[in-house]
Design a protein around this motif. Structure first.
Motif, PDB file in Angstrom:
ATOM      1  N   GLY A  38      83.611  28.196  47.195  1.00  0.00           N
ATOM      2  CA  GLY A  38      84.668  28.490  46.147  1.00  0.00           C
ATOM      3  C   GLY A  38      84.701  30.421  46.137  1.00  0.00           C
ATOM      4  O   GLY A  38      85.922  30.145  45.970  1.00  0.00           O
ATOM      5  N   LEU A  39      83.657  30.644  47.204  1.00  0.00           N
ATOM      6  CA  LEU A  39      83.977  32.504  47.841  1.00  0.00           C
ATOM      7  C   LEU A  39      84.014  32.579  48.647  1.00  0.00           C
ATOM      8  O   LEU A  39      84.003  31.621  49.605  1.00  0.00           O
ATOM      9  CB  LEU A  39      82.375  32.438  47.236  1.00  0.00           C
ATOM     10  CG  LEU A  39      81.317  32.749  45.761  1.00  0.00           C
ATOM     11  CD1 LEU A  39      80.281  33.230  45.476  1.00  0.00           C
ATOM     12  CD2 LEU A  39      82.682  32.465  44.679  1.00  0.00           C
ATOM     13  N   PHE A  40      85.392  33.317  48.248  1.00  0.00           N
ATOM     14  CA  PHE A  40      85.978  33.617  49.970  1.00  0.00           C
ATOM     15  C   PHE A  40      84.827  34.362  51.146  1.00  0.00           C
ATOM     16  O   PHE A  40      85.246  34.208  52.093  1.00  0.00           O
ATOM     17  CB  PHE A  40      87.215  34.210  49.575  1.00  0.00           C
ATOM     18  CG  PHE A  40      87.207  36.027  49.439  1.00  0.00           C
ATOM     19  CD1 PHE A  40      86.952  36.613  49.896  1.00  0.00           C
ATOM     20  CD2 PHE A  40      86.741  36.190  47.891  1.00  0.00           C
ATOM     21  CE1 PHE A  40      87.151  37.579  49.663  1.00  0.00           C
ATOM     22  CE2 PHE A  40      87.103  37.638  47.402  1.00  0.00           C
ATOM     23  CZ  PHE A  40      86.900  38.336  48.460  1.00  0.00           C
ATOM     24  N   ASN A  90      84.089  24.862  43.932  1.00  0.00           N
ATOM     25  CA  ASN A  90      85.333  24.545  44.088  1.00  0.00           C
ATOM     26  C   ASN A  90      86.257  25.103  42.304  1.00  0.00           C
ATOM     27  O   ASN A  90      86.745  25.419  42.276  1.00  0.00           O
ATOM     28  CB  ASN A  90      85.908  23.432  44.135  1.00  0.00           C
ATOM     29  CG  ASN A  90      85.807  22.874  46.101  1.00  0.00           C
ATOM     30  OD1 ASN A  90      85.959  23.901  46.042  1.00  0.00           O
ATOM     31  ND2 ASN A  90      86.702  21.895  45.946  1.00  0.00           N
ATOM     32  N   GLY A  93      86.037  28.700  42.872  1.00  0.00           N
ATOM     33  CA  GLY A  93      87.383  29.339  43.985  1.00  0.00           C
ATOM     34  C   GLY A  93      88.706  28.890  42.817  1.00  0.00           C
ATOM     35  O   GLY A  93      89.696  29.550  43.003  1.00  0.00           O
ATOM     36  N   THR A 144      87.110  26.337  52.116  1.00  0.00           N
ATOM     37  CA  THR A 144      86.734  27.623  51.554  1.00  0.00           C
ATOM     38  C   THR A 144      88.111  28.783  49.972  1.00  0.00           C
ATOM     39  O   THR A 144      87.885  28.348  49.480  1.00  0.00           O
ATOM     40  CB  THR A 144      86.008  29.041  52.552  1.00  0.00           C
ATOM     41  OG1 THR A 144      85.292  28.451  52.227  1.00  0.00           O
ATOM     42  CG2 THR A 144      85.705  29.976  51.711  1.00  0.00           C
ATOM     43  N   PHE A 145      89.025  28.428  51.125  1.00  0.00           N
ATOM     44  CA  PHE A 145      89.774  28.568  50.601  1.00  0.00           C
ATOM     45  C   PHE A 145      91.118  27.813  49.706  1.00  0.00           C
ATOM     46  O   PHE A 145      91.880  28.340  48.597  1.00  0.00           O
ATOM     47  CB  PHE A 145      91.256  29.360  51.850  1.00  0.00           C
ATOM     48  CG  PHE A 145      90.257  30.965  52.317  1.00  0.00           C
ATOM     49  CD1 PHE A 145      90.840  32.442  51.446  1.00  0.00           C
ATOM     50  CD2 PHE A 145      89.596  30.960  53.423  1.00  0.00           C
ATOM     51  CE1 PHE A 145      89.769  32.946  51.596  1.00  0.00           C
ATOM     52  CE2 PHE A 145      88.260  32.278  53.596  1.00  0.00           C
ATOM     53  CZ  PHE A 145      88.542  33.465  52.822  1.00  0.00           C
ATOM     54  N   ILE A 148      90.945  28.137  46.160  1.00  0.00           N
ATOM     55  CA  ILE A 148      91.779  29.461  45.833  1.00  0.00           C
ATOM     56  C   ILE A 148      93.133  28.983  45.759  1.00  0.00           C
ATOM     57  O   ILE A 148      93.443  29.753  44.935  1.00  0.00           O
ATOM     58  CB  ILE A 148      91.629  30.014  46.588  1.00  0.00           C
ATOM     59  CG1 ILE A 148      89.233  30.851  46.576  1.00  0.00           C
ATOM     60  CG2 ILE A 148      91.702  32.359  46.119  1.00  0.00           C
ATOM     61  CD1 ILE A 148      88.946  31.941  47.706  1.00  0.00           C
TER      62      ILE A 148
END
Length: 225
Positions: A38-40, A90, A93, A144-145, A148
């Motif tokens: 969740g954290l870029f 998530n 994000g 990861t993205f 987002i």
């Protein structure tokens, strides 16, 4: 002890699952899973290989939290806690993407942020729709993205939450169970202890999980050519 760890530390250890298990155990695993989902800035962390190795060491890791004395209960304990970390990751994000996501396309690139990763996740999301939240869990960088991007495109929050929970449990369970029972089966059948050959295991997992991304990039370049 802490000072000695800092003195011996090298940044490449951040890519090694053993480092997190030896120096932080369950708590560091929870943080890594949260950050990588969740954290870029967490895209470089070893999600798949860390979970697989955690499955191999499941009883040892669970003993640092609530030891049950039963390997299956230890495994279930880890599944629940780590899945929760993935769900929260998530969710973070998604919230981040919904609040400030659109401006990210204008950000300057640095080590922690690569615009092409954001674009890849966006294309992946457009192709697979809501199911991308589940599938992305199994693809490094994209996972990861993806949340987002889901926030950026204003995906329905209830729909996102459902996919988020399913995806997290599916990813965490498959990796932990895979590591635990592969270790158990190989040790009983061949007397081969995977704990003594973690480097090979990690390289294998990295190859398997990154192969689809590499192939996609290669085919994409051929089409452009």
């Amino acid at each position: 002890m802490f000072i000695q760890i800092l003195m011996d530390f090298h940044w490449t250890q951040l890519l090694q699952p053993q480092f997190y298990i030896e120096h932080g155990g369950l708590w560091l695993i929870l943080f890594v899973v949260y950050a990588e989902t969740g954290l870029f800035a967490g895209f470089f962390l070893p999600g798949d290989s860390l979970l697989f190795v955690a499955g191999i060491y499941s009883s040892n890791i669970a003993a640092t939290f609530i030891p049950t004395g039963n390997e299956y209960l230890d495994l279930l304990e880890l599944m629940g806690l780590i899945s929760l970390a993935g769900i929260l990751g998530n969710a973070t994000g998604y919230w981040f993407g919904k609040k400030v996501g659109p401006t990210m396309y204008e950000w300057k690139e640095n080590f922690f942020f690569k615009k092409r990763f954001l674009m890849q996740a966006h294309d992946f999301y457009e192709k697979h729709g809501g199911g991308a939240i589940i599938v992305a869990r199994f693809i490094p960088i994209v996972r990861t993205f993806a949340p987002i991007v889901a926030g950026i495109v204003q995906m329905d929050q209830k729909k996102f939450s459902a996919y988020n929970v399913i995806g997290s449990f599916a990813w965490v369970t498959s990796m932990l169970v895979g590591g635990h029972f592969l270790q158990k089966w190989i040790l009983s059948q061949f007397g081969f202890d995977l704990k003594n050959h973690l480097e090979v295991i990690v390289l294998g997992i990295v190859f398997i999980t990154t192969a689809p991304v590499i192939l996609k990039l290669l085919f994409h370049k051929k089409k452009e050519a």
